[in-house]
Design a protein around this motif. Structure first.
Motif, mmCIF file in Angstrom:
data_model
loop_
_atom_site.group_PDB
_atom_site.id
_atom_site.type_symbol
_atom_site.label_atom_id
_atom_site.label_comp_id
_atom_site.label_asym_id
_atom_site.label_seq_id
_atom_site.Cartn_x
_atom_site.Cartn_y
_atom_site.Cartn_z
ATOM 1 N N GLY A 294 49.086 -5.808 -7.290
ATOM 2 C CA GLY A 294 50.298 -6.008 -8.075
ATOM 3 C C GLY A 294 51.051 -7.265 -7.701
ATOM 4 N N GLY A 295 51.483 -7.410 -6.489
ATOM 5 C CA GLY A 295 52.253 -8.575 -6.069
ATOM 6 C C GLY A 295 52.684 -8.447 -4.624
ATOM 7 N N PHE A 296 53.315 -9.505 -4.125
ATOM 8 C CA PHE A 296 53.748 -9.504 -2.722
ATOM 9 C C PHE A 296 54.831 -10.546 -2.552
ATOM 10 N N ASP A 297 55.578 -10.432 -1.466
ATOM 11 C CA ASP A 297 56.539 -11.467 -1.102
ATOM 12 C C ASP A 297 56.090 -12.107 0.204
ATOM 13 N N THR A 298 56.828 -13.120 0.623
ATOM 14 C CA THR A 298 56.412 -13.880 1.803
ATOM 15 C C THR A 298 56.452 -13.023 3.063
ATOM 16 N N GLU A 299 57.445 -12.138 3.157
ATOM 17 C CA GLU A 299 57.553 -11.279 4.345
ATOM 18 C C GLU A 299 56.321 -10.392 4.487
ATOM 19 N N ARG A 337 58.562 -13.179 -5.599
ATOM 20 C CA ARG A 337 57.283 -12.502 -5.415
ATOM 21 C C ARG A 337 56.160 -13.302 -6.072
ATOM 22 N N TYR A 338 54.925 -13.014 -5.659
ATOM 23 C CA TYR A 338 53.754 -13.753 -6.123
ATOM 24 C C TYR A 338 52.663 -12.773 -6.542
ATOM 25 N N ARG A 339 51.704 -13.297 -7.348
ATOM 26 C CA ARG A 339 50.564 -12.508 -7.794
ATOM 27 C C ARG A 339 49.313 -13.379 -7.747
ATOM 28 N N MET A 340 48.154 -12.735 -7.801
ATOM 29 C CA MET A 340 46.888 -13.445 -7.938
ATOM 30 C C MET A 340 46.172 -12.911 -9.172
ATOM 31 N N LEU A 341 45.526 -13.797 -9.925
ATOM 32 C CA LEU A 341 44.705 -13.353 -11.035
ATOM 33 C C LEU A 341 43.544 -12.509 -10.510
ATOM 34 N N ASP A 342 43.093 -11.570 -11.351
ATOM 35 C CA ASP A 342 42.070 -10.620 -10.914
ATOM 36 C C ASP A 342 40.835 -11.311 -10.350
ATOM 37 N N THR A 343 40.301 -12.289 -11.100
ATOM 38 C CA THR A 343 39.053 -12.927 -10.685
ATOM 39 C C THR A 343 39.238 -13.684 -9.385
ATOM 40 N N VAL A 344 40.390 -14.328 -9.240
ATOM 41 C CA VAL A 344 40.684 -15.075 -8.016
ATOM 42 C C VAL A 344 40.819 -14.116 -6.834
#
Length: 705
Positions: A294-299, A337-344
């Protein structure tokens, strides 16, 4: 995810952040199919990872949303790793806070039965059978529902309409000078301009771009990843590097998927090339970030990903590097917050396994969210309660993943502890089905005695009560009380009494509930989760007295909860208290005070994302506005409340008294303003989204305030 993020209709479509290039024929065909009343009820966009299925689905859905007056709803499934959770993800997207113990599929169908809406199931390939079965079950029960799926494989049910999403057209090697650029070239040029504003698109540059896009097979994700590197590489160097032989290490990942289509292998090779261009620590962080869902933050990233050659203090800087390379993307709804595309993310996960770190990093991921849940429990009955509610909702997918990992592992104590802490918090935010799912799993093997078991039993019983599963709630309440006595924890024993008292109220045994509450020792209110139960015992007494018509006793009990809650700084019990006192004020003829109290309750419940408290408070507000003679405003509020009640799975908690009260208000307003004006105003209220409706309720109701 908020409703109505795109203007022009209900739904949760994200805003378009980058220009959409090409696909005109596919857009026209898909839009025509979705806008028509005939044809298949399940439509699937099928193609390799990174080919642009999701963007095509979203762009088409935005075009046809006028055909779906009850909304276009995006359900993101890439973060799910366990069977059985797809219906929960659909309920989350629809914002259904169904309180019943029926199946999730039944709850969705009951809510949608008379609606016309489009459901987008995104990234179905790893759950294709479950997604196909869900689509069939829902479309069989809901005539106005269409399902649009994106997947690397067909879902499989009979009657599925599929569109193969191909890579973008590329220029042929012998293209004529001055010819119109191919679609892939146009996409590259747009993204390149963002990465390198000084890039001059002269004839030699366009030839280089065409060659690059041919080498990337026209796959949009591969093109975007390559274009992002122009911030540090020149176009000529980019072309040279893409044309060079792949390092042998990349062959390792390609060979694992040797049966995949050639274009899929080309995409993985392109991602691998981007991987090779990253610095060693960037590659290591990429691999470790793959455990987040889903996502994450720097902490969170620093806690989970730091270690060995990667120091925690460099994680934030390296995340920004990965953002620059389009490996990591800022979250659409929260810039922190940040996310990554599925394939990545999949590619990073492959490397994590090759590094032999998957188990260790997933353990750190579990420990981070176990620590987060423990801290949330410890501060739940304080002024940080709202912040924790926001946090556990934002990290819902990561908490799912961490709980799954914990429950599948040998450390059962960690799993039970985490389920109890998270379950209590989700219970107050309306996430009942998720909480019950994981709590049932944690308690299935009768875990050993201790505080973790007591908390899990309490949370599971509290959820069961809210779901109306009274028999199971009573059983769990007895087990929780026994466990608390074994521990000798006086506060836990008080918390267990709350469960019994709530069960009695729900069963209509008000006198017994009052008698039980009167026997509870008055201990100092604690800042943790069981401190919240201490406050809520007062709510049991207040509600029981109110239902018996003992309004002064009810007011006294509610005011005591308000006082104690204000000292703690908590919000949830405060919102329920404001609702109860507003109801008492209204019953005793003080409509103006009831209006103010109900609006306060709505504001607080919105902070906690508690739809049920918002709904009951809206009913009190509408009734108070009726009593003050503002029929037009009351009709709109009744419309707002009608839509929000649908999200809970039952009108007015299926209470005959509450249903009768609402009906009497409707009859009175119709008589005051006329049938036609009432119907128009009611429809205006029903047409509002959740956020719009709550904002409308918060507005001034007239000059008497």
């Amino acid at each position: 995810m908020p409703w109505n993020t795109v203007g022009g209709g209900l739904g949760n479509l994200p805003p378009e952040t980058r220009g959409f290039v090409g696909r005109e024929a596919e857009l026209d065909l898909l839009a025509a199919e979705l806008a028509s009343d005939g044809g298949s009820r399940l439509l699937s966009l099928v193609g390799v990872g990174g080919v642009g299925k999701t963007r095509l689905a979203l762009h088409t859905a935005a075009r046809v949303r006028a055909a779906y007056p009850d909304g276009v709803w995006l359900v993101e499934l890439s973060a799910l790793h366990t069977d059985g959770l797809v219906p929960f993800a659909v309920m989350e997207a629809l914002r259904l806070a169904d309180q019943t113990a029926d199946s999730a599929v039944a709850a969705i169908a009951a809510w949608a039965r008379d609606k016309r809406l489009l459901l987008i199931l995104d990234s179905c390939e790893h759950l294709s059978a479950e997604c196909g079965a869900l689509a069939v079950a829902l479309t069989d029960k809901v005539p106005g529902l269409r399902v649009l799926a994106t997947s690397r494989v067909r879902l499989g049910p009979p009657g599925e309409w599929t569109m193969a999403v191909e890579p973008l057209p590329v220029s042929d090697a012998g293209g004529k000078e001055g010819a119109k650029p191919a679609v892939a070239d146009t996409l590259f040029a747009q993204r390149a301009a963002a990465a390198d504003p000084g890039l001059v698109l002269d004839a030699p540059a366009r030839r280089r771009i065409a060659a690059i896009c041919r080498g990337l097979d026209g796959i949009p994700l591969a093109i975007e990843l390559a274009a992002a590197r122009l911030s540090d590489l020149g176009l000529d160097e980019l072309h040279t590097r893409l044309g060079a032989d792949r390092p042998s290490r990349l062959d390792l990942l390609t060979s694992q998927d040797g049966d995949a289509p050639a274009r899929h292998r080309a995409l993985r090779t392109t991602i691998g090339w981007s991987h090779e261009l990253c610095a060693p620590l960037e590659r290591l962080l990429w691999a470790r970030l793959s455990v987040f869902a889903g996502g994450f933050d720097t902490e969170a990233a620093a806690f989970v990903c730091a270690g060995g050659p990667l120091p925690a203090e460099r994680v934030g800087e390296l995340i920004e590097k990965l953002v620059a390379w389009s490996i990591v993307r800022p979250d659409r709804t929260d810039p922190a917050r940040y996310r990554m595309l599925d394939t990545v993310r999949e590619y990073g996960g492959d490397w994590l396994r090759e590094l032999g770190e998957e188990e260790a990093v997933r353990l750190r991921h579990r420990d981070h969210y176990r620590r987060l849940a423990r801290q949330g429990w410890a501060e739940w009955n304080t002024g940080r309660q709202v912040a924790w509610a926001v946090r556990v909702l934002a990290d819902r997918a990561n908490l799912h993943t961490a709980l799954d990992f914990a429950l599948a592992g040998p450390d059962r104590a960690a799993a039970v502890e985490m389920a109890g802490h998270v379950g209590l918090m989700w219970r107050h935010c309306g996430v009942l089905r998720d909480a019950r799912h994981f709590l049932d799993r944690a308690l299935a093997d009768d875990p050993p005695a201790g505080p973790a078991r007591t908390r899990a039993l309490w949370a599971c019983a509290a959820v069961a009560v809210f779901q109306g599963d009274l028999e199971e709630a009573a059983n769990l309440a007895v087990r929780c009380a026994d466990s608390a006595r074994e521990e000798g924890d006086a506060v836990a024993q008080v918390a267990a009494v709350y469960l019994r008292g709530t069960y009695l109220v729900q069963s209509g045994r008000m006198a017994e509930a009052i008698e039980l509450v009167d026997t509870v020792p008055r201990l100092p209110v604690q800042p943790h989760g069981f401190g919240a139960a201490q406050l809520q015992i007062g709510l049991v007494a207040a509600f029981a007295h109110m239902m018996r018509g003992e309004f002064e006793a009810a007011r006294a009990a509610a005011l005591e909860v308000r006082r104690a809650g204000a000292e703690c700084g908590e919000c949830w019990a405060g919102s329920v208290t404001d609702y109860l006192i507003a109801q008492i004020d209204l019953t005793q003829g003080d409509a103006a005070t009831a209006v103010r109290g109900a609006r306060t309750a709505i504001a607080k419940s919105a902070l906690m994302h508690d739809i049920v408290v918002s709904a009951v408070s809206l009913d009190v507000l509408a009734a108070a506005v009726v009593a003050r003679g503002d029929g037009l405003h009351a009709a709109r509020l009744l419309g707002v409340g009608s839509r929000i009640w649908e999200l809970t799975g039952g009108d007015q908690l299926n209470s005959p008294d509450l249903i009768a009260a609402r009906r009497s208000h409707e009859i009175r307003v119709r008589g005051e303003i006329g049938h036609e004006i009432y119907e128009t105003a009611f429809a205006e209220g029903r047409a509002m989204s959740y956020e719009e409706g709550l904002r409308y309720a918060a507005q001034s109701t007239g000059p008497q305030e």
